[in-house]
Motif scaffolding. Structure first.
Motif, mmCIF file in Angstrom:
data_model
loop_
_atom_site.group_PDB
_atom_site.id
_atom_site.type_symbol
_atom_site.label_atom_id
_atom_site.label_comp_id
_atom_site.label_asym_id
_atom_site.label_seq_id
_atom_site.Cartn_x
_atom_site.Cartn_y
_atom_site.Cartn_z
ATOM 1 N N ARG A 93 0.760 -1.228 -0.159
ATOM 2 C CA ARG A 93 0.064 0.030 -0.045
ATOM 3 C C ARG A 93 0.872 1.125 -0.049
ATOM 4 O O ARG A 93 0.248 2.268 -0.310
ATOM 5 C CB ARG A 93 -1.003 0.094 1.488
ATOM 6 N N ARG A 95 4.226 3.049 -1.372
ATOM 7 C CA ARG A 95 5.174 2.869 -2.650
ATOM 8 C C ARG A 95 6.573 3.177 -2.084
ATOM 9 O O ARG A 95 7.599 2.571 -2.426
ATOM 10 C CB ARG A 95 4.804 3.653 -3.944
ATOM 11 N N PRO A 155 -8.245 -1.934 -6.309
ATOM 12 C CA PRO A 155 -8.348 -0.873 -7.002
ATOM 13 C C PRO A 155 -8.663 0.486 -6.083
ATOM 14 O O PRO A 155 -9.297 0.512 -5.164
ATOM 15 C CB PRO A 155 -9.671 -1.038 -7.662
ATOM 16 N N ASP A 156 -7.952 1.696 -6.625
ATOM 17 C CA ASP A 156 -8.129 2.852 -5.781
ATOM 18 C C ASP A 156 -9.391 3.158 -5.771
ATOM 19 O O ASP A 156 -9.867 4.013 -5.049
ATOM 20 C CB ASP A 156 -7.408 3.820 -6.724
ATOM 21 N N VAL A 159 -10.902 1.698 -2.831
ATOM 22 C CA VAL A 159 -10.508 2.526 -1.765
ATOM 23 C C VAL A 159 -11.223 3.767 -1.325
ATOM 24 O O VAL A 159 -11.697 4.286 -0.352
ATOM 25 C CB VAL A 159 -9.207 2.599 -1.678
ATOM 26 N N ARG A 160 -11.454 4.522 -2.586
ATOM 27 C CA ARG A 160 -12.193 5.744 -2.580
ATOM 28 C C ARG A 160 -13.374 5.678 -2.100
ATOM 29 O O ARG A 160 -14.224 6.528 -1.312
ATOM 30 C CB ARG A 160 -11.959 6.670 -4.000
#
Length: 264
Positions: A93, A95, A155-156, A159-160
């Motif tokens: 999660r 980088r 996928p982002d 999460v959003r």
């Protein structure tokens, strides 16, 4: 990770192997000291478990040796889980953490397990510590890599969406990231448990007196191929049973896996 129904096709190859095995031993193609017959091995297995026949020095000791081996595998695997899951989630999660840790861990992973044996003996001595270190090291990398890939693959948008619904911090992790990544994590757990059983033998052949790997080593030195094969069969059965229990646990943990939405 769907529950599989009984498939008779899966028994075709084992039956063929046993038939060929019986033939090559029955007609003397292979000497008995190299490969005992299926009937002989079955008697040795029963004797290993019960001690009824007194065929080997290990008669009636199977459950004692199995307990020691199982304890080493489970403790080493548990330590690998404790180390691999948090680090895998962190590098998956974040980088920066991935750039920091992944190259170094990749270098360590490139060293084969047998290459760690001499230094493990120096660090931990011959016996329990050395065996548990090898098991933990072997199981760590499948768990870490699959957890990292699973966490990074969430996928982002998912999460959003979780954040829009008010999830933050540990709540976001528990309700969004962990369930979404769990199918990949379960793969890593199963792979880690499998290699833990493989590295058990590597550790137990280096000086422990109790355990299935120790039985295999002693049997080889005594020229008793039958007890070596019997110990191998016990390891195979124990490995399969622990894998089945792990799959059942994964189905209980993850709603996605329980519904059969994804397979591990």
């Amino acid at each position: 990770m769907k529950t599989r129904k009984f498939d008779p096709v899966g028994w075709i190859v084992p039956i063929l192997v046993i038939a060929v095995w019986w033939a090559v031993t029955r007609f003397g193609i292979v000497a008995p000291y190299q490969l005992p017959s299926p009937q002989t091995l079955a008697r040795v297995l029963v004797d290993f478990a019960t001690g009824w026949y007194g065929l080997t020095p290990y008669a009636g000791t199977m459950f004692l040796h199995l307990w020691h081996s199982l304890y080493r595998v489970l403790t080493g695997f548990a330590l690998a889980v404790v180390l691999g899951l948090p680090l895998g989630f962190a590098t998956g999660r974040v980088r920066l953490l991935r750039r920091l840790f992944d190259p170094f861990l990749g270098l360590i992973r490139s060293v084969p397990g047998i290459g760690w044996l001499p230094i493990a003996i120096v660090w931990f001595g011959v016996g329990e510590g050395n065996t548990r270190f090898l098991i933990t090291l072997a199981a760590f990398f499948p768990i870490y890599l699959n957890t990292m890939q699973g966490a990074a693959g969430v996928p982002d948008l998912t999460v959003r969406a979780g954040r829009m619904l008010g999830a933050r911090g540990l709540t976001l992790f528990a309700t969004v990231i962990f369930p979404a990544a769990f199918s990949q994590i379960a793969v890593g757990l199963r792979l880690g448990l499998g290699v833990a059983w493989a590295y058990l033998v590597l550790g137990e052949v280096t000086g422990v007196t109790e355990g299935l790997g120790a039985v295999m080593t002693d049997g080889r030195m005594l020229g008793q191929v039958d007890i070596v094969l019997a110990a191998m069969i016990v390891i195979a059965i124990a490995g399969k049973l622990t894998d089945w229990l792990l799959c059942a646990l994964c189905r209980c943990i993850s709603p996605t896996v329980r519904k059969g939405g994804r397979n591990a």
